[in-house]
Each structure stands twice: as structure tokens, then as C-alpha cells.
Design a protein around this motif. Structure first.
Motif, short mmCIF file in Angstrom:
data_model
loop_
_atom_site.label_atom_id
_atom_site.label_comp_id
_atom_site.label_asym_id
_atom_site.label_seq_id
_atom_site.Cartn_x
_atom_site.Cartn_y
_atom_site.Cartn_z
N THR A 163 0.83 -1.21 0.00
CA THR A 163 0.00 0.00 0.00
C THR A 163 0.86 1.26 0.00
N THR A 164 1.91 1.29 0.81
CA THR A 164 2.73 2.51 0.89
C THR A 164 3.43 2.78 -0.46
N GLU A 165 3.78 1.71 -1.17
CA GLU A 165 4.41 1.90 -2.48
C GLU A 165 3.40 2.47 -3.48
N TYR A 166 2.17 1.96 -3.41
CA TYR A 166 1.14 2.55 -4.28
C TYR A 166 0.92 4.03 -3.92
N GLU A 167 0.98 4.33 -2.64
CA GLU A 167 0.78 5.74 -2.24
C GLU A 167 1.85 6.63 -2.88
N GLU A 168 3.08 6.12 -2.90
CA GLU A 168 4.18 6.89 -3.53
C GLU A 168 3.88 7.12 -5.01
N VAL A 170 0.89 7.09 -6.46
CA VAL A 170 -0.24 8.03 -6.59
C VAL A 170 0.29 9.46 -6.48
N GLU A 171 1.19 9.66 -5.54
CA GLU A 171 1.82 10.97 -5.33
C GLU A 171 2.53 11.45 -6.60
N SER A 172 3.09 10.50 -7.35
CA SER A 172 3.84 10.87 -8.56
C SER A 172 2.90 11.15 -9.74
N GLY A 173 1.61 10.88 -9.57
CA GLY A 173 0.65 11.19 -10.64
C GLY A 173 -0.04 9.98 -11.24
N ILE A 174 0.41 8.79 -10.88
CA ILE A 174 -0.27 7.58 -11.39
C ILE A 174 -1.63 7.48 -10.74
N ASP A 175 -2.67 7.28 -11.55
CA ASP A 175 -4.01 7.35 -10.97
C ASP A 175 -4.83 6.08 -11.14
N GLY A 176 -4.27 5.08 -11.83
CA GLY A 176 -5.06 3.86 -12.04
C GLY A 176 -4.22 2.61 -11.84
N LEU A 177 -4.87 1.57 -11.36
CA LEU A 177 -4.19 0.29 -11.15
C LEU A 177 -4.98 -0.81 -11.84
N THR A 178 -4.29 -1.58 -12.66
CA THR A 178 -4.90 -2.78 -13.24
C THR A 178 -4.13 -3.98 -12.72
#
Ligand code: SF4
Length: 371
Positions: A163-168, A170-178
Motif C-alpha cells: 500500500t505505501t508503495e502505491y501511495e508513492e 499516486v503521489e507521482s501522478g499515477i491514478d489507475g491500477l490494473t
């Protein structure tokens, strides 16, 4: 509590026998309801429902227009690396397949971004093989400094993360996960994923939920149809989507049902999933979860994609390349799988307009990105 606890109960069900017990009356009852129960969804995936596909199609179209209007979002996959540490029997990028592997440099990523932008596409799905070394968080963040100049939305389909890696990200601008479970049946999953971290079924199953918790705007899940009984796999994928949508109201949940396509290696699909089967899986899902996005890729044929547009699909890829660097330097490397529909973005846009649909190139803007 996670979806795994629900799955543990689901796996006790004798699916094949239960699907064959469904009656026409149960299917007809499901088709009269505005809100379907889990039992109704099950009925619509049964052999008995095959005689009702036209009714299901009409209702699925109505529900889709009601929730999404006459729109279709277009996107492209962008492969940045084919290094992978896993052995998946059905995939060309499997670590056992020997071919020259490649990871794009930042300037190569920029070339790809320019080539995609020239096609008019503003949403991309960044893909890589699963390797924490070659697709590290720092590499992905560096890539985002380039991609955010070109695209209004960037999703990822890479190795599962914490989760914390995804948060990083998201912070960088990535907005979707498949992230596809590939196959929900835990035993079949272990047979097909013989080496590498992907063998951890539970960690993968909980990945979409970690993406939701991390603040991903959209999370897309699915099963690779052909790896096991498609009715059972579609059913569990639908329940997984429903679980996420109910628990994470702010996340857009989407589902895809990719089918097996030719790839490097000798694995043959366990079950044959016909066009009719795929249509039934998509219609049943649309009626069960009217607000879920449904993605249709270029794995499917031109003919089938044309037919499926009005039946519940909300997002399509077009002119896809499944090889690293495939837009700016095609045919240099191994593709992940063969695509079937190779029409251009312009041709797909024209087709959508002719059917009364508005192709959506942009419905989201990365914060801080250039407009
Ligand atoms: S499916 Fe994904 S994890 Fe498996 S070999 Fe292919 S790229 Fe690697």
C-alpha cells in the motif's frame, strides 16, 4: 477481513453442478429485477441463460447508457519493460522464455509517448513484466516525470506492490491500477504459476484492495478466460468487483475479461471460451454491477469488438502494441501476446461516431500536468 475470506467460502461450491441446476424461471426472474442479487448473477452465467442473451443485451445496453451515456473512453497500453521474474505458463514474458529482454530509457519512453500522443490518445496504461529490480518504484517515478507532460491519465499494470508503495506512485501522478488475478481457482493458480513471487495467491488477490486504500482513482480487475471454467471465473471476478465497489465508494472499479491469445510457449488453454461465452460473461456482469467499467482490448477480433460496443463496454484500446518500444520502433522485441484487432485509433473513432458514441480521449487530468 479481505476478499480472500469470501473466496474461502466460494471455493466450497460445486460450481459445475450448481450452474447446471439453474432453471429458465430463475433466469427470467433475474431479468425482471433492477438490482440483482448474487444468486441472480449466478443464474445469468448459467447454461440456462444462454437462451436469453438477446434480452440480456437489451437490458445491458439500457443500463450502460443510463450510467455512462453514449461514451467510450479510448486508451493505449505502453510497455516499458519485458523483464519478469515469474514463470506463468501462458505468457511470452515468462522468465523461462529466452529472448533479448529490454527496458526503455527515459528518452525512449519519451519517444513512445510522442508516438502515442500523435494518435490523439491521452490515457495510457503503463505495463511491464513483474520485476522489482527492472520496474522499481524509482524507475516508475522517473517515467512519470516524462509521461505527465504528455498524458492526462496514467495507469499501471506491473508487479503487485504494498500500500505505501502505491501511495508513492499516486503521489507521482499515477491514478489507475490494473491487476488481474488471472485465475481465481487457487489450485489452478498454483499449477500455472510455478516460480516467482506471483505464486503468492493471497498477496495478489488482495492487491486491488491495497490500490484502493492507497487512493488510486480507478482499479481494474479481471480473470484471464480460458485458464479455468469461465462461468466460475467470471462469477468470482464479478463478486470481487462488487466487494471492492461496495467497500471503496470513491474508487472507480472496472472489470476486464481478456481471453487467451497466441503467445510464446506451448501452453494450451484449459477451456475453450467462445465468443458467445464472452458475451454472456460481459452482459451478466453489466446487469449485476451497472456502475462498473468494462474494458475491451484488441485481443478480440474486429467483428466481435464492433458487436460488443453497445453491450456494456465503457473503455477500449485501439492500435495497441504489446511489445516494449512498439510504437516508435515496432517489431524490435518480443510481444506479450498477439493482438487481433489492428485498426487505427482514427478508424475506431470513426466507428464509434457511426454508432452514435462519443469517443472520450480525456476525462481526467493529472494534477500539475500540462493542459
Ligand atoms: S503474466 Fe505477468 S508475471 Fe506472468 S510472465 Fe507474463 S509478465 Fe510475467
Amino acid at each position: 477481513m479481505s476478499f480472500y475470506h469470501k473466496y474461502e467460502k466460494l471455493k466450497q461450491i460445486p460450481f459445475s453442478a450448481k450452474f447446471h441446476e439453474v432453471t429458465s424461471m430463475q433466469v427470467e426472474s433475474a431479468l425482471t429485477k433492477d438490482m440483482l442479487t448474487t444468486a441472480d448473477y449466478f443464474a445469468l452465467l448459467s447454461p440456462a441463460a444462454e437462451s436469453y442473451l438477446e434480452d440480456m443485451a437489451r437490458l445491458a445496453h439500457q443500463k450502460t447508457v443510463q450510467h455512462f451515456g453514449w461514451t467510450m473512453q479510448l486508451f493505449l497500453p505502453l510497455y516499458v519493460s519485458d523483464y519478469c521474474v515469474n514463470t506463468c505458463k501462458y505468457c511470452s514474458f515468462s522468465v523461462d522464455n529466452v529472448f533479448p529482454r529490454r527496458r526503455l530509457t527515459l528518452s525512449e519512453v519519451e519517444k513512445e509517448a510522442k508516438a502515442i500522443t500523435e494518435m490523439g490518445i491521452e490515457h495510457v496504461l503503463l505495463l511491464s513484466g513483474e520485476s522489482r529490480i527492472h520496474s522499481s518504484i524509482s524507475y516508475l517515478k522517473e517515467i512519470m516525470t516524462v509521461l505527465s507532460k504528455y498524458f492526462s491519465s496514467v495507469g499501471i499494470e506491473i508487479q503487485p506492490l504494498d500500500t505505501t508503495e502505491y501511495e508513492e506512485l499516486v503521489e507521482s501522478g499515477i491514478d489507475g491500477l490494473t491487476v488481474y488475478q488471472e485465475v481465481y481457482d487457487e489450485e489452478v493458480y498454483r499449477e500455472l504459476h510455478t516460480k516467482g513471487p506471483k505464486r503468492n495467491y493471497r498477496y495478489r488477490l488482495d492487491t486491488p484492495e491495497r490500490g484502493c486504500k492507497a487512493g488510486m482513482r480507478s482499479v481494474n480487475i479481471g480473470a484471464l478466460l480460458g485458464l479455468d471454467d469461465w462461468r466460475k471465473e467470471s462469477f468470482i471476478a464479478g463478486l470481487h468487483a462488487d466487494y471492492l465497489q461496495t467497500k471503496y465508494l470513491e474508487t472507480e472499479i472496472g472489470v476486464s475479461f481478456p481471453r487467451m491469445r497466441p503467445h510464446a510457449g506451448s501452453y494450451q488453454p484449459k477451456t475453450d471460451v467462445t465468443d458467445k461465452n464472452l458475451v454472456q460473461a460481459m452482459l451478466a456482469l453489466r446487469l449485476f454491477i451497472p456502475r462498473a467499467g468494462i474494458t475491451l482490448s484488441t485481443r478480440e477480433s474486429e467483428f466481435l469488438r464492433n458487436q460488443l460496443i453497445p453491450l456494456g463496454v465503457t473503455k477500449m484500446s485501439a492500435a495497441s502494441s504489446t511489445e516494449v518500444g512498439g510504437y516508435s520502433e515496432p517489431d524490435n522485441t518480443q510481444s506479450q501476446f498477439e493482438i487481433s484487432d489492428d485498426r487505427s485509433v482514427a478508424a475506431i473513432r470513426k466507428l464509434l461516431y457511426s454508432k452514435g458514441y462519443q469517443p472520450v480521449m480525456k476525462d481526467w487530468q493529472i494534477i500539475g500536468a500540462e493542459d
